[in-house]
Scaffold this active site. Structure first.
Site, PDB file in Angstrom:
ATOM      1  N   HIS A  89       8.833  -2.291  -7.667  1.00  0.00           N
ATOM      2  CA  HIS A  89       9.286  -1.323  -8.665  1.00  0.00           C
ATOM      3  C   HIS A  89       9.614   0.026  -8.046  1.00  0.00           C
ATOM      4  O   HIS A  89       9.104   0.401  -6.990  1.00  0.00           O
ATOM      5  CB  HIS A  89       8.242  -1.144  -9.767  1.00  0.00           C
ATOM      6  N   GLY A  90      10.482   0.767  -8.718  1.00  0.00           N
ATOM      7  CA  GLY A  90      10.823   2.109  -8.274  1.00  0.00           C
ATOM      8  C   GLY A  90       9.683   3.086  -8.527  1.00  0.00           C
ATOM      9  O   GLY A  90       8.638   2.733  -9.085  1.00  0.00           O
ATOM     10  N   GLU A  91       9.902   4.321  -8.135  1.00  0.00           N
ATOM     11  CA  GLU A  91       8.865   5.348  -8.264  1.00  0.00           C
ATOM     12  C   GLU A  91       8.481   5.561  -9.728  1.00  0.00           C
ATOM     13  O   GLU A  91       9.341   5.773 -10.591  1.00  0.00           O
ATOM     14  CB  GLU A  91       9.373   6.664  -7.679  1.00  0.00           C
ATOM     15  N   LEU A  93       5.984   7.648 -12.710  1.00  0.00           N
ATOM     16  CA  LEU A  93       5.559   9.036 -12.944  1.00  0.00           C
ATOM     17  C   LEU A  93       4.251   9.352 -12.237  1.00  0.00           C
ATOM     18  O   LEU A  93       4.025  10.488 -11.802  1.00  0.00           O
ATOM     19  CB  LEU A  93       5.421   9.284 -14.448  1.00  0.00           C
ATOM     20  N   GLU A 192      -0.034  -4.765 -10.513  1.00  0.00           N
ATOM     21  CA  GLU A 192      -0.705  -4.051  -9.420  1.00  0.00           C
ATOM     22  C   GLU A 192      -2.194  -4.374  -9.464  1.00  0.00           C
ATOM     23  O   GLU A 192      -2.744  -4.685 -10.528  1.00  0.00           O
ATOM     24  CB  GLU A 192      -0.481  -2.552  -9.638  1.00  0.00           C
ATOM     25  N   TYR A 195      -7.373  -0.671  -9.754  1.00  0.00           N
ATOM     26  CA  TYR A 195      -7.979   0.281  -8.825  1.00  0.00           C
ATOM     27  C   TYR A 195      -9.329   0.809  -9.284  1.00  0.00           C
ATOM     28  O   TYR A 195      -9.899   1.709  -8.675  1.00  0.00           O
ATOM     29  CB  TYR A 195      -7.028   1.455  -8.566  1.00  0.00           C
ATOM     30  N   ARG A 219      -8.337   1.249   0.056  1.00  0.00           N
ATOM     31  CA  ARG A 219      -6.925   0.944  -0.184  1.00  0.00           C
ATOM     32  C   ARG A 219      -6.411  -0.183   0.694  1.00  0.00           C
ATOM     33  O   ARG A 219      -5.562  -0.967   0.260  1.00  0.00           O
ATOM     34  CB  ARG A 219      -6.068   2.191   0.052  1.00  0.00           C
TER      35      ARG A 219
END
Length: 256
Positions: A89-91, A93, A192, A195, A219
């Site tokens: 995916h792109g950047e 927010l 993803e 986290y 990470r």
């Protein structure tokens, strides 16, 4: 893999992927990435080729020939081989703000939109039969924006299989419409990695608090998770298991 579509490409847009237990995995450079894989269907041996691309550079390793886009004078014979394109995916927010996103659902930035469009231009001549994407909006936006650049101009249709009624209500009853559509299958298994207690924290502030080595371990270690989070190992297990169970089926999901 259905034989009728076995020479075409599959695609999905995913938030994160891990390639091997030795901790070698894709690393973002601020651009949407493409990985092109070609291999045999089913559980037999696989012969894979790889294409990596971003908005800044690209490289190709054998096999170098992509599937025919239908305009070539040579039409390849149907075979047991298929192609898999991975689009990072792109950047988002939160990427822009240097925050740990994990499974928090945030959209793309304007830069991320541009990256998704650029990714789409790089696969615009490759036939696409079905798209698998994570359930996160940044991945789905990337898939939609990328496919808007495709020369065949097919319409992406998100499938709904969360219940029998949802599946029944989302049926397409026109063969002609089905031919002009590409099913998009969303799956949390492609998200993803989670986290844990790092989600929403600023990455640099987390380094300042816990130390560079500790954050690097959380990470980049393969089997050590962040606090109350998910390790790369567990993330890889669910993503790979999903593709073994589902992605190889690659068939139209709409029936009369």
């Amino acid at each position: 893999m259905a034989g009728a579509i076995s020479h075409h490409a599959l695609a999905f847009s995913q938030s994160h992927w891990c390639s091997a237990k030795n901790s070698r995995f894709g690393k973002r450079t601020g651009n949407a990435r493409l990985v092109y894989l070609k291999g045999r269907c089913g559980s037999g041996s696989r012969k894979l080729g790889l294409m990596w691309a971003s908005s800044s550079q690209s490289s190709v390793m054998e096999p170098t020939h992509l599937p025919s886009d239908g305009n070539s004078s040579h039409t390849p014979k149907k075979s047991s081989e298929s192609a898999l394109i991975l689009i990072w995916h792109g950047e988002s927010l939160w990427n822009e703000k240097n925050l740990f996103p994990g499974c928090i659902d945030v959209p793309l930035t304007p830069k991320g939109v541009e990256e998704a469009i650029e990714a789409g231009k790089r696969i615009c001549n490759i036939p696409i039969d079905v798209i698998y994407t994570s359930s996160l909006i940044c991945a789905q936006m990337t898939a939609m924006l990328a496919m808007m650049q495709h020369r065949r101009k097919k319409i992406l249709v998100i499938t709904h299989n969360e219940s029998e009624q949802a599946h029944r209500w989302s049926q397409i009853y026109s063969e002609e419409t089905m031919k002009q559509s590409i099913p998009v299958i969303t799956a949390w298994q492609l998200n993803e990695r989670m986290y844990g207690e790092l989600q929403g924290l600023n990455k640099q502030e987390t380094v300042d608090r816990f130390g560079k080595e500790q954050v690097h371990e959380w990470r980049r270690s393969y089997d050590i998770p962040p606090p109350n989070g998910e390790s790369l190992e567990k993330c890889a297990e669910r993503a790979v298991a999903y593709f073994k169970d589902q992605a190889h089926l690659a068939r139209p999901l709409y029936t009369n």
